[in-house]
Design a protein around this motif. Structure first.
Motif, PDB file in Angstrom:
ATOM      1  N   TRP A 197      35.309  40.077  44.162  1.00 48.15           N
ATOM      2  CA  TRP A 197      34.829  40.471  45.549  1.00 48.15           C
ATOM      3  C   TRP A 197      34.991  38.862  46.079  1.00 48.15           C
ATOM      4  N   ASP A 198      35.535  38.438  47.303  1.00 50.37           N
ATOM      5  CA  ASP A 198      35.206  37.484  48.239  1.00 50.37           C
ATOM      6  C   ASP A 198      33.858  37.536  48.813  1.00 50.37           C
TER       7      ASP A 198
ATOM      8  N   THR B  72      48.179  35.412  44.327  1.00 49.87           N
ATOM      9  CA  THR B  72      47.857  36.313  43.326  1.00 49.87           C
ATOM     10  C   THR B  72      48.105  35.622  42.141  1.00 49.87           C
TER      11      THR B  72
ATOM     12  N   THR C 232      41.994  36.135  50.816  1.00 44.42           N
ATOM     13  CA  THR C 232      41.083  35.451  50.853  1.00 44.42           C
ATOM     14  C   THR C 232      41.397  34.082  51.149  1.00 44.42           C
TER      15      THR C 232
ATOM     16  N   ASP D 250      35.084  41.083  51.083  1.00 41.17           N
ATOM     17  CA  ASP D 250      35.783  42.236  50.644  1.00 41.17           C
ATOM     18  C   ASP D 250      36.120  42.391  49.086  1.00 41.17           C
ATOM     19  N   LYS D 251      36.349  43.382  48.472  1.00 45.54           N
ATOM     20  CA  LYS D 251      36.756  43.467  46.991  1.00 45.54           C
ATOM     21  C   LYS D 251      38.095  43.099  46.966  1.00 45.54           C
ATOM     22  N   ILE D 252      38.415  42.324  46.234  1.00 44.60           N
ATOM     23  CA  ILE D 252      39.871  41.734  46.352  1.00 44.60           C
ATOM     24  C   ILE D 252      40.900  42.100  45.065  1.00 44.60           C
ATOM     25  N   CYS D 253      40.142  42.448  44.054  1.00 49.72           N
ATOM     26  CA  CYS D 253      41.004  42.593  42.932  1.00 49.72           C
ATOM     27  C   CYS D 253      40.113  43.583  41.817  1.00 49.72           C
TER      28      CYS D 253
ATOM     29  N   HIS E  59      45.781  43.280  43.654  1.00 53.87           N
ATOM     30  CA  HIS E  59      45.165  42.238  44.757  1.00 53.87           C
ATOM     31  C   HIS E  59      45.457  42.955  46.017  1.00 53.87           C
ATOM     32  N   THR E  60      44.101  43.231  46.540  1.00 57.35           N
ATOM     33  CA  THR E  60      44.098  44.339  47.736  1.00 57.35           C
ATOM     34  C   THR E  60      43.500  43.811  48.935  1.00 57.35           C
ATOM     35  N   ALA E  61      43.052  42.538  48.905  1.00 58.45           N
ATOM     36  CA  ALA E  61      42.609  41.832  50.036  1.00 58.45           C
ATOM     37  C   ALA E  61      42.841  40.364  50.192  1.00 58.45           C
TER      38      ALA E  61
END
Length: 143
Positions: free
Chosen positions: A109-110, A43, A82, A113-116, A78-80
């Protein structure tokens, strides 16, 4: 100091590759238990990448490097996870220009996924003046 063309609504995109050194185990190499944590984007590095994307977006609107900016607020989720080797796409928008204070909405997005997502604030500075104050502070602290 800031071009009048830097206005709310300005949109930007940036890309970054997640490198091995950006993972949780490498963020705090002197903390033993971190070595056991997942090998994913930390993060702390993600926050830095989001700040960097905002900084790059405004560079052409200030007399860089004679005028720079510093981060003053971050509010990101920070939701996913990477893994290193993936690429990130960052999309942002200037929400507010209030004198030297700039506020942004930013998402990342990575490859899957959307990561942030969240907001970020920066202040435009005169680096000579900023570094002078910093030198005084260091001197007072005996550094």
């Amino acid at each position: 100091m800031i071009s009048p063309d830097l206005q709310p609504g300005l949109k930007f995109e940036d890309r970054f590759r997640v490198e091995d050194f950006m993972t949780v185990p490498r963020l705090y190499p002197t903390v033993d238990f971190c070595a056991d944590m997942p090998d994913v984007l930390a993060t702390g590095y993600m926050v830095g990448i989001m700040e960097l994307a905002c900084t790059r977006a405004i560079m052409r609107y200030v007399d860089w490097p004679r005028v720079q900016s510093v981060g003053t607020m971050v509010n990101f989720t920070h939701t996913a996870a990477t893994p290193p080797g993936m690429s990130l796409r960052i999309a942002g928008e200037v929400l507010e220009v209030d004198g030297r204070r700039l506020r942004f909405r930013v998402e990342a997005w990575d490859d899957h996924d959307k990561i942030c997502e969240g907001t970020h604030e920066r202040f435009v500075i005169d680096p000579a003046k900023f570094n002078g104050k910093l030198a005084e502070k260091k001197n007072k602290a005996g550094l």
